[in-house]
Write an enzyme that holds these catalytic residues in place. Structure first.
Site, mmCIF file in Angstrom:
data_model
loop_
_atom_site.group_PDB
_atom_site.id
_atom_site.type_symbol
_atom_site.label_atom_id
_atom_site.label_comp_id
_atom_site.label_asym_id
_atom_site.label_seq_id
_atom_site.Cartn_x
_atom_site.Cartn_y
_atom_site.Cartn_z
ATOM 1 N N GLU A 94 0.811 -1.215 0.000
ATOM 2 C CA GLU A 94 0.000 0.000 0.000
ATOM 3 C C GLU A 94 0.847 1.269 0.000
ATOM 4 O OE1 GLU A 94 0.668 -1.412 4.126
ATOM 5 O OE2 GLU A 94 -0.161 -2.308 2.325
ATOM 6 N N ASP A 137 10.624 16.890 -34.109
ATOM 7 C CA ASP A 137 10.585 17.652 -35.348
ATOM 8 C C ASP A 137 11.959 18.290 -35.552
ATOM 9 O OD1 ASP A 137 10.606 19.600 -33.427
ATOM 10 O OD2 ASP A 137 8.960 20.768 -34.230
ATOM 11 N N ASP A 184 5.912 21.178 -31.382
ATOM 12 C CA ASP A 184 5.296 22.411 -30.885
ATOM 13 C C ASP A 184 4.190 22.961 -31.772
ATOM 14 O OD1 ASP A 184 6.786 23.209 -33.026
ATOM 15 O OD2 ASP A 184 7.932 24.748 -31.971
ATOM 16 N N ASP A 210 1.783 18.506 -34.734
ATOM 17 C CA ASP A 210 2.436 17.545 -33.835
ATOM 18 C C ASP A 210 1.477 16.970 -32.800
ATOM 19 O OD1 ASP A 210 5.154 17.801 -34.825
ATOM 20 O OD2 ASP A 210 5.137 19.810 -33.971
ATOM 21 N N ASN A 215 7.104 -13.876 2.850
ATOM 22 C CA ASN A 215 6.318 -13.906 4.092
ATOM 23 C C ASN A 215 5.124 -14.841 3.980
ATOM 24 O OD1 ASN A 215 7.995 -12.114 5.374
ATOM 25 N ND2 ASN A 215 6.761 -10.305 4.875
ATOM 26 N N ASN A 219 3.661 -4.319 9.391
ATOM 27 C CA ASN A 219 3.418 -3.708 8.083
ATOM 28 C C ASN A 219 3.646 -2.198 8.145
ATOM 29 O OD1 ASN A 219 2.687 -4.395 5.413
ATOM 30 N ND2 ASN A 219 0.693 -3.420 5.699
ATOM 31 N N ASP A 225 6.568 -0.103 6.263
ATOM 32 C CA ASP A 225 6.210 0.999 5.363
ATOM 33 C C ASP A 225 6.981 2.272 5.715
ATOM 34 O OD1 ASP A 225 4.472 -0.587 3.968
ATOM 35 O OD2 ASP A 225 2.663 0.133 4.975
#
Length: 878
Positions: free
Chosen positions: A310, A352, A620, A624, A688, A713, A717
């Site tokens: 997460e 280009d 540009d 394009d 795990n 956990n 984290d």
């Protein structure tokens, strides 16, 4: 989804081909026949005709596809594989943390739910950006125009223009539709937004056959501008049926995912399948071995939370945000955060030519006599012609004057007096000035198109003096012109006539028996930095391919100067003759494609992607926009047209390839740090899960309580929050990095079991050495594995982050050292002090620390061996 997108693009390409064929046919029709075809004449349409055509063709606007209702768009933004995992985890944490406990804890539920919301908002905004891109095209043509209706000139809005209208155009007007010029005077059109080329093109009422649709001389296109002159034009097509409108349709439809987003989705699906297989196994084993349904279900649900990375949204967002800040300091604005990582994966840059490889200006490159020798005399006469003319000084005149001033010819401005001039026209395609010096000597100086200027010459200047321009000499001079023209220079001829003493009023007929002085050649010169930047990109594994609407000769000349191989160049007129499979094979050895239409550019980018490349596109102009949308990462510049900036993912404040090289390096650092987390999270979670299955088979109690899993956990984290700021070894940024789900699977299935083996060793120590082998002592067993799990997972962070020896050959960032160090300290305090019971843990004996150190040392040794084996088989570690 890809098939649907490909089908949509094929339909658009077929429509464009049909549109181009119709424009070519209308271009070659006589004016009388064309007026008859569109049921009009020079007095224009009647009001009844206008009403009928308005009903038939609708308003002259770019049609947008009907937007989905907001609720559907929200649904599309939220429902994706990774969010499905997060939503499932949110529901699980709602049950385990909020509903079941007596004291509800909302923190995890809020964190996971916030990740879903953030992901959905980003996706929703990307779809809104796609819709805005098409809307920008529509807004560009909100203007007014003069039309002739019922014999009267009337000003109307562009939306009211219909096929068959006769429009009057003057300097400053935007062409409101695709039109055929039926009258034109000194007409120059700026097609830069459509073609990308900065030099205005001349248009007139004479039909010409051209390979490229935008080169047809008597056709004007919606969205282009009248720079000078005036014209009367017949409206052929309006709205979405125009060349311009066809491009707008290619910007709508399915929102293109870049390779990074596709990679995240593939990892998410892997996790879903992973959870779908392992969770039922864990649940069934615990039901049979523990005989407690509620406890087993709660344990399985908690394991699901533990198996889900997460922190991925947090790691991604933090890493991307850090990359965006770093790039902003390099004059780069990031609009789409995921594009930073795509930079790191990019192995092909399509760009280009004008303004990127070149200076986007006309420069006088050559001035030479008819034999090809450089001659300042040619520059001097070219300057006199350009400086003393009274008409509009175009970019070519400006370039001549600038070069002459640089060469110190300013004194000529005061040495001559203009007596007369013969203006430029599109039949002669040349212009002349008559000058008189202080001694009273007059001379006629002519400058213009090579063919038209040479036809009025009887003599030429050579190394032997003035000689007759025989057929042989004429051919030799023309060969010089063609040589430099093929090299990409725009060539004009310069001629002179001195024998004009008795002439008072000069006419076109006086442009005869002239002396050909030589030629002048113009070029949009390459940027000094371009070659160095292209080489730097090549060193970093990024190949550069030029996609331009310009002619092949000009493009080849520029490519050779900046170090791009043009040997297998493909012309736009050839592309439509090849199938996708044929063209895909040709593209792998091609670095230059010229004379491309916007849809052709988009097709080329798509085929490069199908060949396995991660493609960046730098452009540009309006032309394009389709390719910018198709590319994995679209790059534009601050001076680009609005639609290009709206479509792009990244905006450069300077149109310089050197900025892109820095972006590539930043992208690879970002990608590497995310990859570190994913490999660590997936392999660690897989290991795990295997450990839980083994422990559940043999232990009379749960290997960990739900609160232990959630706390473990959380600490794991927190250890990873410094990862976005981690240092990256130089080896990892030399070559492109791509998402490879199979490689991540291999890493997970091999590296995961290594951690499982060490977990089993930990089980044996706790069971046989410390004798935690009864239900009563089960909490000590759980506490022992709890702390080992955190320390080993933290160790993995430093082991996986580099191919070298951690802490010695490759140092972690300060932020990562702080986050991992703090978590290790917290885990030891929780497990070996009196606060352990607060988390349903038992206080472990100090001597267990020695066994922990031994296990961790064994873990480091196992990782080192595995690194060697993995690197030997794959050639790299990450």
């Amino acid at each position: 989804m890809k098939k649907q997108k490909k089908k949509e693009l094929q339909i658009i390409a077929e429509k464009q081909k049909k549109l181009e064929n119709n424009l070519r046919k209308d271009s070659l029709q006589t004016v009388e026949r064309l007026l008859g075809k569109y049921e009009t004449d020079y007095t224009g349409l009647t009001l009844d005709d206008v009403e009928e055509k308005a009903d038939e063709f609708g308003k002259n606007t770019i049609e947008e596809k009907e937007n989905h209702p907001v609720i559907n768009r929200i649904k599309e933004a939220v429902i994706n594989p990774f969010n499905i995992v997060l939503i499932a985890v949110a529901i699980i944490t709602l049950i385990t943390d909020v509903i079941i406990p007596e004291r509800p804890d909302f923190s995890t539920f809020i964190l996971v739910s916030a990740a879903v919301v953030i992901s959905g908002v980003i996706s929703f905004s990307q779809q809104a950006k796609s819709d805005n891109a098409a809307r920008q095209l529509k807004n560009m043509i909100s203007n007014k125009i003069d039309v002739i209706r019922e014999g009267k000139v009337t000003e109307i809005t562009v939306e009211e223009v219909v096929p068959g209208d006769i429009v009057k155009l003057a300097s400053g007007d935007m062409i409101p539709a695709d039109v055929r010029f039926i009258e034109a005077k000194d007409l120059f059109i700026d097609q830069a937004a459509l073609t990308g080329e900065s030099v205005p093109v001349e248009k007139f009422a004479t039909a010409t056959k051209c390979d490229t649709i935008t080169d047809i001389a008597d056709i004007g296109f919606m969205g282009t501008d009248v720079v000078s002159g005036s014209a009367l034009a017949l409206v052929l097509t309006t709205g979405s049926n125009t060349y311009f409108g066809n491009m707008a349709q290619s910007l709508e439809g399915i929102n293109q995912q870049n390779s990074f987003e596709q990679g995240v989705n593939s990892i998410s699906m892997l996790l879903i399948r992973f959870m779908g297989i392992l969770l039922p196994v864990i649940l069934v084993i615990n039901l049979f071995t523990k005989n407690d349904i509620q406890e087993s279900i709660l344990f399985a649900i908690t394991i699901a939370v533990g198996l889900t990375p997460e922190m991925l949204p947090v790691i991604m967002t933090s890493t991307l945000a850090k990359g965006a800040v770093a790039m902003s300091k390099k004059k780069t604005v990031v609009k789409r955060l995921s594009a930073i990582q795509t930079f790191g994966q990019m192995d092909l840059l399509c760009t280009d030519k004008t303004g990127t490889l070149t200076e986007d200006q006309v420069v006088l490159e050559k001035y030479m006599d008819p034999e090809g020798n450089e001659s300042e005399r040619i520059l001097r006469h070219s300057f006199l012609n350009s400086y003393y003319q009274t008409g509009l000084k175009n970019l070519i005149d400006v370039a001549i004057i600038a070069r002459a001033e640089k060469q110190g010819l300013n004194y000529l401005k005061t040495e001559y007096t203009r007596i007369d001039e013969i203006p430029f026209d599109f039949v002669r395609r040349r212009m002349s000035v008559v000058l008189q010096d202080s001694k009273g000597k007059k001379q006629l100086i002519t400058k213009g198109a090579v063919d038209e200027t040479m036809e009025c010459c009887r003599y030429m200047e050579s190394s032997d003096g003035i000689v007759e321009l025989t057929e042989e000499r004429r051919k030799a001079a023309y060969d010089i012109y063609e040589k430099y023209n093929q090299d990409g220079l725009r060539i004009l001829a310069v001629a002179q006539k001195n024998d004009i003493l008795d002439i008072e009023t000069f006419k076109v007929s006086d442009e005869s028996d002239m002396v050909l002085l030589g030629f002048i050649g113009f070029l949009d010169p390459p940027k000094e930095s371009a070659k160095q930047a292209i080489e730097a990109l090549r060193v970093h594994g990024v190949d550069t391919v030029v996609l331009t609407g310009d002619s092949q000769g000009v493009a080849i000349n520029v490519c050779e100067k900046v170090g791009i191989d043009p040997s297998n160049a493909i012309d736009g007129m050839q592309i439509d003759n090849y199938s996708d499979e044929q063209l895909k094979a040709m593209l792998e050895n091609c670095h230059l494609l010229s004379k491309l239409s916007p849809v052709q550019k988009q097709r080329v980018v798509r085929l490069f992607q199908e060949n396995g490349h991660t493609v960046g596109y730098l452009g540009d102009g309006i032309n394009d926009s389709p390719a910018l949308k198709q590319a994995d990462v679209g790059i534009s510049v601050d001076t680009a047209v609005d639609i290009a900036k709206e479509t792009a993912d990244i905006i450069l404040l300077e149109k310089d390839l050197r900025v892109l090289e820095e972006g590539v390096v930043n992208g690879r650092k970002t990608f590497t740090n995310v990859l570190k987390y994913i490999k660590m999270a997936t392999s660690g979670n897989f290991g795990n899960a295997l450990s839980v299955i083994i422990a559940s088979l043999f232990l009379p109690f749960l290997p960990l309580l739900p609160i232990h899993i959630l706390l473990q956990n959380l600490l794991n984290d927190l250890a990873q929050v410094g990862m976005p700021f981690d240092n990256v070894d130089e080896d990892y940024i030399q070559k492109p990095k791509k998402w490879d789900t199979n490689d991540i699977k291999k890493f997970m299935f091999v590296f995961g079991p290594i951690s499982t083996v060490l977990d089993v060793c930990c089980f044996m120590i706790l069971w046989f050495v410390f004798k935690y082998d009864t239900m009563e002592l089960g909490n000590y067993f759980q506490s022992g594995w709890f702390v080992f799990g955190i320390l080993s997972q933290t160790l993995i962070i430093h082991a996986i982050r580099t191919d070298k020896i951690p802490f010695i050959s490759s140092k972690s960032s300060t932020q990562l050292m702080i986050s991992t160090g703090a978590v290790v300290l917290a885990a030891l305090i929780v497990s070996f002090t009196s606060i352990a019971p607060l988390f349903q843990l038992s206080i472990l004996p100090p001597r267990y620390l020695l066994y922990l150190l031994a296990l961790l040392a064994l873990y480091v040794l196992a990782i080192g061996v595995y690194k060697r084996i993995y690197r030997k088989n794959t050639g790299t570690w990450l």
